[in-house]
Write an enzyme that holds these catalytic residues in place. Structure first.
Site, mmCIF file in Angstrom:
data_model
loop_
_atom_site.group_PDB
_atom_site.id
_atom_site.type_symbol
_atom_site.label_atom_id
_atom_site.label_comp_id
_atom_site.label_asym_id
_atom_site.label_seq_id
_atom_site.Cartn_x
_atom_site.Cartn_y
_atom_site.Cartn_z
ATOM 1 N N TYR A 1 0.802 -1.222 0.000
ATOM 2 C CA TYR A 1 0.000 0.000 0.000
ATOM 3 C C TYR A 1 0.839 1.279 0.000
ATOM 4 O O TYR A 1 0.298 2.373 -0.101
ATOM 5 C CB TYR A 1 -0.908 0.044 1.230
ATOM 6 C CG TYR A 1 -1.880 -1.094 1.298
ATOM 7 C CD1 TYR A 1 -2.960 -1.166 0.427
ATOM 8 C CD2 TYR A 1 -1.723 -2.118 2.234
ATOM 9 C CE1 TYR A 1 -3.852 -2.210 0.478
ATOM 10 C CE2 TYR A 1 -2.624 -3.178 2.293
ATOM 11 C CZ TYR A 1 -3.675 -3.217 1.413
ATOM 12 O OH TYR A 1 -4.556 -4.255 1.464
ATOM 13 N N HIS B 1 -4.306 6.267 -1.194
ATOM 14 C CA HIS B 1 -4.880 6.218 0.149
ATOM 15 C C HIS B 1 -3.836 6.468 1.241
ATOM 16 O O HIS B 1 -4.187 6.663 2.395
ATOM 17 C CB HIS B 1 -5.527 4.852 0.361
ATOM 18 C CG HIS B 1 -6.873 4.882 1.015
ATOM 19 N ND1 HIS B 1 -7.669 6.002 1.104
ATOM 20 C CD2 HIS B 1 -7.581 3.896 1.613
ATOM 21 C CE1 HIS B 1 -8.802 5.705 1.724
ATOM 22 N NE2 HIS B 1 -8.768 4.438 2.047
ATOM 23 N N ASN C 1 -9.864 1.466 7.735
ATOM 24 C CA ASN C 1 -11.250 1.396 8.207
ATOM 25 C C ASN C 1 -11.385 1.181 9.714
ATOM 26 O O ASN C 1 -12.477 1.298 10.242
ATOM 27 C CB ASN C 1 -12.003 0.292 7.464
ATOM 28 C CG ASN C 1 -12.031 0.529 5.976
ATOM 29 O OD1 ASN C 1 -11.610 1.561 5.475
ATOM 30 N ND2 ASN C 1 -12.531 -0.454 5.240
#
Length: 190
Positions: free
Chosen positions: A12, A17, A67
Site C-alpha cells: 500500500y 490512500h 477502516n
C-alpha cells in the site's frame, strides 16, 4: 498529535490512500525523529519536544488499516495526555482535485472510512483535519480499486507537491494559530 491515515505494508506504500502516511513521514524527516513501535501497540509513534516552546509533537501512523483507525484513538489520547482539540488527522479525499489541500476545524467524514471510524470512536467530529485531494476516478469502477492504486506519473508529482505543502503547514502549526495556517494553506490552489 498528528495522525496520518493510511494502510501499513509495502503493498500500500505508494497508493493514493496513503498520502496521510507520507505527510507524517516527511514531518518526521524534517524534525529528525523516527517512528517507533512499542510492544503490543497497533501504531507507530514519533515524538518531538521543542524546548523553546515547551511543546511536544506526536506523529502517529496506525497499523490497524484505514477502516479501523478509530480503535487506537482513546489509547493515544491517554498515552499523550492530549485532548481531542489537540488532534490533527491527515487523510486523502476524493472530493478535491489531486493536490488541493484543505485544513478544517471539524466536519463530517464525507464517506471516508478512516474518518468515520475516528468520529465513531471519539463521539465527535470536532478535531482538525487536513485533507489532500486525490480526485475521483475518470472511469466507472470500484472506489476501493482507485484509492488503493498508485497515482499516474503526472498525478504523483502533483500529490508530492501537496504532501510537501501539507507537511510544512503542520510545522507552521507549532508556532501559529490554526486559523492563520488554514488561511494560508486553503488559499493555495493548483
Amino acid at each position: 498529535m498528528v495522525i496520518g491515515l493510511g494502510n501499513p505494508g509495502t503493498v500500500y506504500a505508494d497508493t493514493r490512500h496513503n498520502v496521510g502516511f507520507k505527510v507524517v513521514d516527511l514531518v518526521a524527516r524534517q524534525l529528525g525523529i523516527r517512528f517507533k513501535r512499542s510492544p503490543f501497540k497497533r501504531y507507530l509513534i514519533a515524538r518531538n519536544i521543542t524546548p523553546a516552546l515547551n511543546e511536544k509533537l506526536y506523529l502517529v501512523k496506525p497499523l490497524t488499516y484505514m477502516n479501523r483507525t478509530g480503535v487506537i484513538i482513546d489509547e493515544l489520547l491517554k498515552r499523550t495526555s492530549l485532548s481531542i482539540t489537540e488532534l490533527l488527522v491527515v487523510c486523502d479525499t476524493l472530493d478535491f482535485s489531486p493536490g488541493i489541500c484543505r485544513l478544517k476545524k471539524k466536519g463530517s467524514a464525507a464517506g471516508h472510512k478512516g474518518l468515520t471510524s475516528i468520529i465513531e470512536h471519539l463521539g465527535s467530529n470536532k478535531f482538525l483535519r487536513l485533507a489532500i485531494g486525490i480526485g475521483r476516478p475518470k472511469v466507472q469502477g470500484r472506489i476501493e480499486d482507485y484509492v488503493l492504486a498508485a497515482p499516474r506519473k503526472k498525478e504523483a508529482l502533483i500529490l508530492d507537491e501537496a504532501i510537501v505543502r501539507s507537511a510544512m503547514s503542520i510545522l507552521c502549526l507549532l508556532e501559529e494559530e490554526p486559523e492563520k495556517v488554514m488561511n494560508d494553506l486553503n488559499r493555495k490552489e493548483r
